[in-house]
Design a protein around this motif. Structure first.
Motif, PDB file in Angstrom:
ATOM      1  N   ALA A 245       7.234  10.421  48.419  1.00 56.44           N
ATOM      2  CA  ALA A 245       6.324   9.545  49.643  1.00 56.44           C
ATOM      3  C   ALA A 245       4.688  10.492  48.501  1.00 56.44           C
ATOM      4  CB  ALA A 245       6.636   9.650  50.731  1.00 56.44           C
ATOM      5  N   LEU A 246       5.197  11.891  48.606  1.00 56.56           N
ATOM      6  CA  LEU A 246       4.373  12.732  48.165  1.00 56.56           C
ATOM      7  C   LEU A 246       4.153  12.616  46.369  1.00 56.56           C
ATOM      8  CD1 LEU A 246       4.166  15.333  50.888  1.00 56.56           C
ATOM      9  CD2 LEU A 246       3.464  12.897  51.072  1.00 56.56           C
ATOM     10  N   LYS A 247       4.986  12.392  45.528  1.00 52.66           N
ATOM     11  CA  LYS A 247       5.128  12.476  44.619  1.00 52.66           C
ATOM     12  C   LYS A 247       5.553  14.272  44.492  1.00 52.66           C
ATOM     13  CE  LYS A 247       5.172   8.488  43.328  1.00 52.66           C
ATOM     14  NZ  LYS A 247       5.617   7.179  44.556  1.00 52.66           N
ATOM     15  N   VAL A 248       6.470  15.045  45.469  1.00 51.11           N
ATOM     16  CA  VAL A 248       6.395  16.777  44.494  1.00 51.11           C
ATOM     17  C   VAL A 248       7.024  16.871  44.857  1.00 51.11           C
ATOM     18  CG1 VAL A 248       4.646  16.909  46.057  1.00 51.11           C
ATOM     19  CG2 VAL A 248       5.562  16.853  47.756  1.00 51.11           C
ATOM     20  N   THR A 249       8.188  18.484  44.101  1.00 49.69           N
ATOM     21  CA  THR A 249       9.218  18.946  44.503  1.00 49.69           C
ATOM     22  C   THR A 249       9.411  20.125  44.717  1.00 49.69           C
ATOM     23  OG1 THR A 249      10.069  17.377  42.386  1.00 49.69           O
ATOM     24  CG2 THR A 249      11.389  19.443  42.417  1.00 49.69           C
ATOM     25  N   LYS A 250       9.655  20.275  45.481  1.00 52.75           N
ATOM     26  CA  LYS A 250      10.311  21.469  46.216  1.00 52.75           C
ATOM     27  C   LYS A 250      11.396  22.342  46.390  1.00 52.75           C
ATOM     28  CE  LYS A 250       6.163  21.820  48.330  1.00 52.75           C
ATOM     29  NZ  LYS A 250       4.788  22.598  47.446  1.00 52.75           N
ATOM     30  N   LYS A 251      11.836  23.520  45.846  1.00 58.10           N
ATOM     31  CA  LYS A 251      12.687  24.209  46.169  1.00 58.10           C
ATOM     32  C   LYS A 251      12.886  24.602  47.615  1.00 58.10           C
ATOM     33  CE  LYS A 251      14.205  26.421  42.912  1.00 58.10           C
ATOM     34  NZ  LYS A 251      13.846  27.227  41.207  1.00 58.10           N
ATOM     35  N   VAL A 252      14.802  24.967  47.840  1.00 62.46           N
ATOM     36  CA  VAL A 252      15.259  24.920  49.279  1.00 62.46           C
ATOM     37  C   VAL A 252      15.549  26.240  49.233  1.00 62.46           C
ATOM     38  CG1 VAL A 252      16.893  24.875  50.366  1.00 62.46           C
ATOM     39  CG2 VAL A 252      16.851  22.538  49.235  1.00 62.46           C
ATOM     40  N   LYS A 253      14.587  26.947  50.434  1.00 71.64           N
ATOM     41  CA  LYS A 253      14.502  28.491  50.727  1.00 71.64           C
ATOM     42  C   LYS A 253      15.816  28.888  51.632  1.00 71.64           C
ATOM     43  CE  LYS A 253      10.209  30.943  51.197  1.00 71.64           C
ATOM     44  NZ  LYS A 253       9.546  30.956  52.029  1.00 71.64           N
ATOM     45  N   SER A 254      15.760  28.001  52.685  1.00 76.68           N
ATOM     46  CA  SER A 254      16.584  28.519  53.408  1.00 76.68           C
ATOM     47  C   SER A 254      17.436  26.667  54.209  1.00 76.68           C
ATOM     48  CB  SER A 254      16.092  29.521  54.519  1.00 76.68           C
ATOM     49  OG  SER A 254      15.608  28.591  55.679  1.00 76.68           O
TER      50      SER A 254
END
Length: 527
Positions: A245-254
């Motif tokens: 929905a935001l067109k962003v990619t993030k890395k899983v930290k925990s």
């Protein structure tokens, strides 16, 4: 080696004020971040406005395999207020087992029936919980419970939940204001019934990761946490996830499951995923997924079935509230079915064949909509024939982001919430999404849907051994060329094909393969 934990998602559904949240609280040993009406407006109004999650852990019952382990029931407390049916539909897609909570003093109510419909669509097993038995006079309590149990069993007779367990409880004796020292009634018996109904849900860690997020909040110095249930695939620490929905990619930290840190989670698990900082207000509810695995669509083809409790016709060009994944948008429908000759043909599940011709329908075909005239005709001819499968083209008023083959529910949520009527109209499976904004030019021409028309004309004369001249089907100004190749049937049973125009007055030539002019007699041709 740590004892295994089997997670089963239990939906707690029912009419407003039937005591769902009190029941979830009485059952739970651990509340999650989203549990028990944490929203201030929920507490102020005394009703659940959102999906609440909490969990109950108990010993693994023998039917679920040998060896030590724990059975974790993740309780999904769904709102009962009529205007919040969207939230329930979204939550239904993550439920393995359903508890239908009934106020024993009132029985089935409007939203109870809608919750039953959603349960039939979305899950395999159900337990009916008759709550608030403390409100029944002690002397008459048992007979009142037995009477309501029989009533519920009768209601469920013609559903997939026929014969399901019915358990009587008082989740919060004395009501919300009663002291906490008041012990619930029947809850330990309910836990035993839940254990007996628990099964090994089908879980598959392969494929793309997809998670339904129901809450999002930030933790200072750590990042943003998204809590939800994994619908497909799996996720590990360090994975990249997309917020489409935001067109962003993030890395899983925990990651955590009910306050316990984990490094891996898979389909069916309830988990909190912490990623690098972004504004949680941008994603209160939605989806996260493997990057580039979800698509935003403007229209879709679905296979569908009408919900039997919906009154009235499902008409082409009508607008419905369409729930796809966790989004509900307005959409217009067009219904179509196989050609009548293919009504009985077995349809391949979850596949749509663009090579076939389909018949346009003014409305969804169902037995309850056959007119009295058709009934009269069919009393002689036998039962009305209906296709084994029907489809609809959905055109959304605003684009939606969802996976293929997801559940679709069509509703009339603008119906008066006080009317005693089911607002859920149809349910189906999304077979083909159309991503192109200009799908009407680029995609729809591939969809071969035709309208059936019936017209009668006369055979004027025989032209040669294989053809005749017809009249009275077309006006003289009609361009007959566009009808070339259409089939006609002669009143004597032969099949013919329109071969072209004849002269300037609307007459036309019919070619009849395998016909001989020697058998000619006065014919009627019909298109």
């Amino acid at each position: 080696m740590a004892a295994r934990v089997l997670n089963v998602n239990v939906g707690v559904l029912g009419h407003i004020d039937s005591g769902k949240t009190a029941l979830a609280r009485a059952l739970s040993t651990t509340g999650s971040t989203a549990a028990f009406d944490r929203a201030p407006q929920s507490r102020a109004r005394g009703i659940t406005l959102d999906l609440g999650f909490s969990c109950l852990r108990t010993a693994l019952p023998p039917q679920l395999g040998p060896g030590p382990g724990e059975l974790q029931f993740t309780l999904v407390d769904c709102p009962g207020h009529a205007s919040l049916i969207r939230t329930i539909i979204g939550g239904a897609q993550i439920i393995d087992l359903m508890m239908l909570v009934i106020d024993v003093t009132k029985g089935m109510q409007t939203q109870s029936a809608e919750c039953l419909v959603i349960g039939q669509i979305a899950c395999q097993k159900m337990v009916v919980v008759l709550n608030k038995i403390d409100l029944l006079p002690e002397g008459k309590r048992q007979s009142a419970i037995e009477k309501m149990t029989k009533k519920m069993q009768k209601t469920l007779e013609n559903t997939k939940f026929s014969g399901c367990p019915v358990v009587a409880v008082a989740a919060k004796p004395g009501g919300p204001e009663a002291p906490e020292s008041e012990n619930p009634l029947g809850v330990s018996e309910l836990i035993e019934v839940l254990k007996s109904q628990a099964y090994l849900p089908s879980r598959d860690p392969s494929g793309h990761f997809l998670m339904a997020v129901d809450h999002c909040f930030s933790i200072k110095g750590q990042g943003t946490v998204m809590t939800g249930t994994i619908l497909s695939g799996s996720v590990s620490l360090g994975d990249s996830v997309e917020i489409p929905a935001l067109k962003v990619t993030k890395k899983v930290k925990s990651m955590q499951m009910f306050h316990t840190p984990v490094t891996y989670a898979m389909q069916g698990d309830r988990v909190g995923v912490c990623v690098t900082q972004f504004d949680p207000k941008l994603l209160e509810r939605g989806l996260i997924c493997t990057p580039d695995s979800l698509h935003t669509i403007h229209a879709a083809i679905i296979s569908l079935k009408k919900i039997q409790y919906f009154r009235g016709a499902l008409q082409t060009k009508a607008k419905f509230h369409i729930t796809v994944g966790h989004e509900t948008v307005m959409g217009r429908v067009m219904f179509f079915s196989p050609a009548p000759a293919d009504f009985n043909e077995e349809i391949q599940e979850n596949v749509f064949d663009f090579e076939k011709d389909y018949l346009y329908q003014e409305e969804y075909l169902s037995k309850d909509l056959v007119s009295s005239e058709e009934n009269k005709e069919n009393d002689q001819a036998g039962e009305v024939q209906l296709p084994k499968q029907q489809w609809a083209l959905l055109e959304f008023e605003k684009p939606v982001t969802c996976p293929k083959l997801c559940l679709v529910i069509g509703s009339k949520l603008d119906t008066d919430i006080h009317a005693n009527t089911c607002r859920l109209a149809f349910h189906g499976v999304l077979l083909q999404g159309m991503e192109d904004r200009n799908y009407t030019e680029t995609f729809l021409p591939k969809l071969k849907v035709y309208k059936q028309k019936h017209k009668e004309g006369q055979v004027e004369r025989v032209m040669d051994d294989y053809s005749v001249i017809g009249r009275s089907l077309f006006k003289k100004e009609t361009n007959i060329q566009i009808f070339v190749g259409l089939k006609v049937k002669l009143s004597t049973g032969e099949d013919g094909i329109i071969d072209g125009g004849f002269g300037q007055s609307g007459k036309f030539k019919i070619r009849i393969p395998g016909w001989c002019s020697d058998s000619y007699q006065e014919h009627h041709a019909e298109i």
